[in-house]
Design an enzyme around this catalytic site. Structure first.
Site, mmCIF file in Angstrom:
data_model
loop_
_atom_site.group_PDB
_atom_site.id
_atom_site.type_symbol
_atom_site.label_atom_id
_atom_site.label_comp_id
_atom_site.label_asym_id
_atom_site.label_seq_id
_atom_site.Cartn_x
_atom_site.Cartn_y
_atom_site.Cartn_z
ATOM 1 N N HIS A 72 -4.648 -0.063 -0.326
ATOM 2 C CA HIS A 72 -4.487 1.067 -1.239
ATOM 3 C C HIS A 72 -4.060 0.544 -2.605
ATOM 4 C CE1 HIS A 72 -3.235 3.608 2.539
ATOM 5 N NE2 HIS A 72 -4.491 3.218 2.577
ATOM 6 N N TYR A 135 9.699 -1.217 -0.388
ATOM 7 C CA TYR A 135 9.093 -1.351 -1.717
ATOM 8 C C TYR A 135 9.732 -0.385 -2.711
ATOM 9 C CZ TYR A 135 6.040 2.344 0.256
ATOM 10 O OH TYR A 135 5.551 3.475 0.867
#
Length: 479
Positions: A72, A135
């Site tokens: 992605h 993240y």
């Protein structure tokens, strides 16, 4: 299970994908466990990590070995690391440009992290059970966000997955993603040029072109004085604002009406843009003026010279500089004696020469012309080379001269006798004025050392003047 390497020095390693950077992280462990600084702004930006301004921290926990997530490319930057376990990561550049399709793979454990810039496809496969993948991102998730996807098994990318894709669980959605040949590349964040109808705005249009991610706006398109400026655009989609708009009627600025307009356009509006730029991580490019100085210096003005404006226009430009400088990512370009498409001093002198009029021209103001093509080229250079943020003087290069000297150059290049131009002092020139006159700096020479140190070579003023007059002579707007 893999062993964590303890006490590595903090270090970065570039990859073949521009902007994708691997960081080794110092992990300190003993019999109780381990500790690391997973993201440390001051130390990491000193090594070259972009000051990307994270606003959200996400964690993906994975139970089993072989958990595989699709490729992605997201519209934000990511700082990827592992809290527990280990992954095999694969990154594919899905941005417009020459590195589209480039692939990088690496194993990431708690002692390594990777910065993933916007538009680079990100995926991973867990190599240990109970892996916590973390993240940081610099934008909040939005249902309107546009992604790019790539099939995990794309033959062009040819990712050598440690566990074959036939043996792992992959979502139906990830299996359906397109091959590289069918991926629409991710466009850069948008660039907005303000003041698009002015001399510099037109030069910027010629330099930047009509790519889909570049927008040009006049005041009719976007009123930066509006109270709803903060919501006038989806600002998270923009990477750069180039402010080429300004109030430049230096004499009218000395009147009550002009003073208000100048402060609004040159100071208050810049402050509003600065707030938006800082909030959304946008680079603000702002064009300044020699009028922020009083012109009494013995030599050329450097970028860090103290402000000392003589009149309202210079005061408003100095205030705008102060506002623009508050933005973390800013370029302020200080110019003098701007010449571009439209009415200006050079065209006026060329017209007088052709009509047989012998002008008296000010001879005690010294400076250099700045052609708008040079300013546009300097802006492009600073942005593309990612030069250090800050203030840069930008004028054409060559010897400094007076307005009277330039008038004589124009006459000569146009094939007329330069002796037809006679000198007059600034005081003499404005002696009979019946309307307010702004004070002019007598020394407008700007030092070019800083901009040339970045690798930019300003155009020679003599060559620029000759080329400009040649264009005028060929009918580029007439004289």
């Amino acid at each position: 299970m893999g062993e964590i390497e303890f006490s590595k020095p903090l270090a970065q390693t570039p990859t073949p994908i521009p902007g994708l950077v691997v960081f080794d992280l110092p992990v300190h462990g003993d019999s109780r466990g381990w500790f690391k600084e997973n993201w440390q702004r001051e130390k990491m930006t000193a090594l070259g990590l972009p000051d990307f301004g994270p606003v959200q921290n996400n964690i993906s926990f994975n139970d089993a070995i072989g958990t595989t997530r699709g490729i992605h490319a997201e519209p934000w930057d990511k700082w990827v690391s592992v809290a527990t376990g280990r992954i095999f990561g694969a990154w594919v550049d899905l941005r417009e440009g020459p590195t589209f399709g480039a692939v990088f793979t690496a194993e990431i454990d708690p002692s390594r992290a990777i910065f993933v810039p916007r538009g680079v496809g990100n995926s991973y496969q867990t190599l240990e059970a109970d892996t916590a993948y973390t993240y940081l991102v610099n934008d909040h998730w939005s249902p309107d966000a546009e992604y790019a996807f790539l099939n995990l098994a794309d033959e062009t990318a040819a990712i050598d997955w440690p566990i074959p894709l036939t043996e792992v669980e992959i979502s139906a959605k990830d299996k359906a993603h397109p091959r590289l040949a069918d991926v629409t590349p991710v466009a850069p964040r948008k660039t907005l040029v303000l003041g698009a109808g002015g001399q510099l705005g037109r030069a910027l249009h010629a330099a930047l072109g009509d790519a889909a991610h570049i927008e040009y706006a006049t005041r009719a398109d976007l009123d930066v004085t509006s109270s709803d400026l903060a919501t006038a655009r989806r600002w998270r989609d923009y990477g750069t604002i180039i402010n080429a708009a300004a109030y430049t009627a230096v004499d009218t600025a000395e009147t009550a009406e002009g003073r208000a307009a100048a402060w609004q356009a040159n100071a208050a509006s810049v402050a509003a843009l600065a707030r938006i730029a800082d909030e959304h991580g946008i680079t603000l490019v702002h064009v300044s003026s020699d009028y922020v100085f009083d012109g009494t210096a013995d030599g050329a003005y450097t970028e860090d010279a103290a402000f000392s404006p003589l009149g309202v226009y210079g005061q408003t430009k100095a205030a705008g500089d102060i506002a623009a400088a508050t933005v973390a990512r800013h370029y302020i370009l200080r110019t003098s004696w701007v010449i571009g498409e439209g009415n200006n001093f050079v065209r006026t002198m060329a017209s007088l020469a052709e009509r047989g009029i012998d002008p008296k021209v000010v001879s005690d103001q010294i400076g250099r012309l700045t052609f708008t093509d040079d300013i546009a080229a300097a802006i492009t250079h600073l942005l593309t080379t990612r030069a250090p943020y800050g203030t840069y003087n930008v004028t054409s290069s060559g010897r400094a001269r007076s307005w009277a000297d330039i008038a004589r150059d124009v006459f000569r290049l146009a094939g007329h006798d330069p002796a037809r131009v006679s000198d007059v002092t600034t005081v003499e020139y404005f002696a009979g004025a019946t309307t307010p006159v702004a004070p002019r700096p007598l020394n407008s020479v700007l030092d070019l050392t800083k901009i040339t140190a970045t690798g930019f070579a300003p155009g020679d003023v003599d060559a620029g003047l000759a080329a400009y007059l040649a264009d005028v002579g060929e009918g580029a707007g007439g004289v």
